[in-house]
Design a protein around this motif. Structure first.
Motif, PDB file in Angstrom:
ATOM      1  N   TRP A  31     -15.998   1.832  -8.460  1.00 19.52           N
ATOM      2  CA  TRP A  31     -14.781   1.008  -8.211  1.00 19.52           C
ATOM      3  C   TRP A  31     -14.780  -0.563  -8.164  1.00 19.52           C
ATOM      4  O   TRP A  31     -13.930  -1.045  -8.814  1.00 19.52           O
ATOM      5  N   ASP A  58     -14.638   9.741  -3.591  1.00 17.33           N
ATOM      6  CA  ASP A  58     -15.025   9.233  -2.539  1.00 17.33           C
ATOM      7  C   ASP A  58     -16.323  10.256  -1.869  1.00 17.33           C
ATOM      8  O   ASP A  58     -17.265  10.016  -1.226  1.00 17.33           O
ATOM      9  N   TYR A  75       0.677  -1.173   0.010  1.00 16.53           N
ATOM     10  CA  TYR A  75       0.035  -0.046   0.099  1.00 16.53           C
ATOM     11  C   TYR A  75       1.012   1.383   0.030  1.00 16.53           C
ATOM     12  O   TYR A  75       0.336   2.321  -0.289  1.00 16.53           O
ATOM     13  N   LYS A  85     -18.516   3.852  -4.987  1.00 17.87           N
ATOM     14  CA  LYS A  85     -17.980   2.334  -4.618  1.00 17.87           C
ATOM     15  C   LYS A  85     -18.290   1.237  -5.452  1.00 17.87           C
ATOM     16  O   LYS A  85     -17.797   0.356  -5.996  1.00 17.87           O
ATOM     17  N   LYS A 145     -12.487  -2.431 -10.463  1.00 20.36           N
ATOM     18  CA  LYS A 145     -11.392  -3.507 -10.081  1.00 20.36           C
ATOM     19  C   LYS A 145     -11.894  -4.867 -10.726  1.00 20.36           C
ATOM     20  O   LYS A 145     -10.961  -5.581 -11.031  1.00 20.36           O
ATOM     21  N   ALA A 149      -2.562   0.946  -4.406  1.00 21.65           N
ATOM     22  CA  ALA A 149      -2.825  -0.189  -3.607  1.00 21.65           C
ATOM     23  C   ALA A 149      -3.271  -1.390  -4.512  1.00 21.65           C
ATOM     24  O   ALA A 149      -3.134  -2.480  -3.684  1.00 21.65           O
ATOM     25  N   LEU A 150      -3.839  -1.161  -5.597  1.00 19.60           N
ATOM     26  CA  LEU A 150      -4.112  -2.340  -6.615  1.00 19.60           C
ATOM     27  C   LEU A 150      -2.849  -3.072  -6.952  1.00 19.60           C
ATOM     28  O   LEU A 150      -3.076  -4.084  -7.751  1.00 19.60           O
ATOM     29  N   GLU A 206      -6.668  11.692  -5.606  1.00 18.96           N
ATOM     30  CA  GLU A 206      -7.287  10.741  -4.973  1.00 18.96           C
ATOM     31  C   GLU A 206      -7.256   9.262  -5.363  1.00 18.96           C
ATOM     32  O   GLU A 206      -7.143   8.357  -4.529  1.00 18.96           O
ATOM     33  N   ILE A 207      -7.308   9.443  -6.725  1.00 27.22           N
ATOM     34  CA  ILE A 207      -7.742   7.958  -7.447  1.00 27.22           C
ATOM     35  C   ILE A 207      -6.362   7.244  -7.473  1.00 27.22           C
ATOM     36  O   ILE A 207      -6.287   6.007  -7.399  1.00 27.22           O
ATOM     37  N   LYS A 252      -4.956   4.956  -4.719  1.00 31.51           N
ATOM     38  CA  LYS A 252      -5.871   3.792  -4.539  1.00 31.51           C
ATOM     39  C   LYS A 252      -5.527   2.748  -5.724  1.00 31.51           C
ATOM     40  O   LYS A 252      -5.420   1.242  -5.431  1.00 31.51           O
TER      41      LYS A 252
END
Length: 240
Positions: free
Chosen positions: A230, A221, A15, A227, A234, A68-69, A61-62, A65
């Motif tokens: 997202w 967010d 992360y 969500k 994903k 983290a993926l 912000e994106i 994340k």
């Protein structure tokens, strides 16, 4: 205690990320400014292009994340843009200063330069391009014009935003890579014709149950349905 330490170290490896500004040149000599979000240990890369009137700040912000993926990210200032989230578009400012055109179509060379830069500098094993609004149309054009150059494309609210109303559709008919298209509910008609001509058997589309939002900001967010977006993103990335 040993297992706990191992878990903490694994969490940090997955992360943690670093951010730095980078610069490289387009074919007409304009210096492009971008933010590199470097996910440790990753050999997969996503290049992020912003929507009209905005900047690389769309991805503040994106991008973490996506880190983290497991994806390194490059958030690019195209010459057609302005500012958002406190980040001014430096490529746009320089292009204006140099007397260069800054229409949507003029930014296509910035996409070409960005892909070339990432390939030469980072040599990723997996390369994905991602666009928002007008740039989401341009990533589809790139994917069709250079069908073997990328591994996938994500397009947030594309459309025929150019003088030639088949400009994107003509290129999209040559796409080989997996494609993901999404938008607000009321924008489907803007891209359904483009989607229909994409020959890839790995294309996906998504519309939220709510009215949704235009462009990649749908993932912010602050929006309750982010969500849902997202989850779709994903799910697509997991297929590549």
């Amino acid at each position: 205690m040993k297992h706990l330490l191992t878990s903490v170290l694994l969490f940090l490896t997955i992360y943690s990320y670093s951010q730095q500004k980078v610069e490289y040149d387009a074919k007409d000599g304009i210096t492009i400014t971008a933010d590199l979000y470097d996910a440790k240990g990753s050999d997969a890369f996503i290049i992020l292009f912003h929507q009209a009137g905005w900047s690389r700040g769309e991805y503040k912000e994106i991008a973490p994340k996506l880190n983290a993926l497991g994806y390194k990210c490059l958030a690019v200032d195209q010459r057609s843009g302005g500012g958002v989230n406190g980040v001014q578009n430096e490529t746009n400012a320089l292009a204006k200063k140099k007397g260069k055109k800054t229409a949507y179509v003029d930014a296509f060379q910035d996409l070409e330069a960005s892909v070339a830069y990432v390939k030469k500098t980072y040599k990723p094993k997996k390369l994905i391009i991602w666009g928002s609004s007008y740039s989401s149309a341009l990533v589809l054009k790139y994917a069709g014009d250079y069908p073997d150059a990328i591994d996938a494309a994500l397009s947030f609210s594309p459309g025929e935003y150019f003088g030639d109303k088949k400009f994107i559709t003509k290129s999209a008919s040559h796409i080989k890579a997996p494609v993901f298209i999404t938008s607000a509910q009321n924008e489907k008609e803007s891209w359904s014709g483009i989607y229909d001509v994409i020959p890839s058997n790995k294309k996906q589309s998504f519309l939220p149950k709510t009215k949704g939002n235009h462009g990649a900001r749908a993932l912010w967010d602050k929006f309750p349905d982010s969500k849902e977006y997202w989850a779709a993103v994903k799910g697509f990335l997991n297929t590549i």
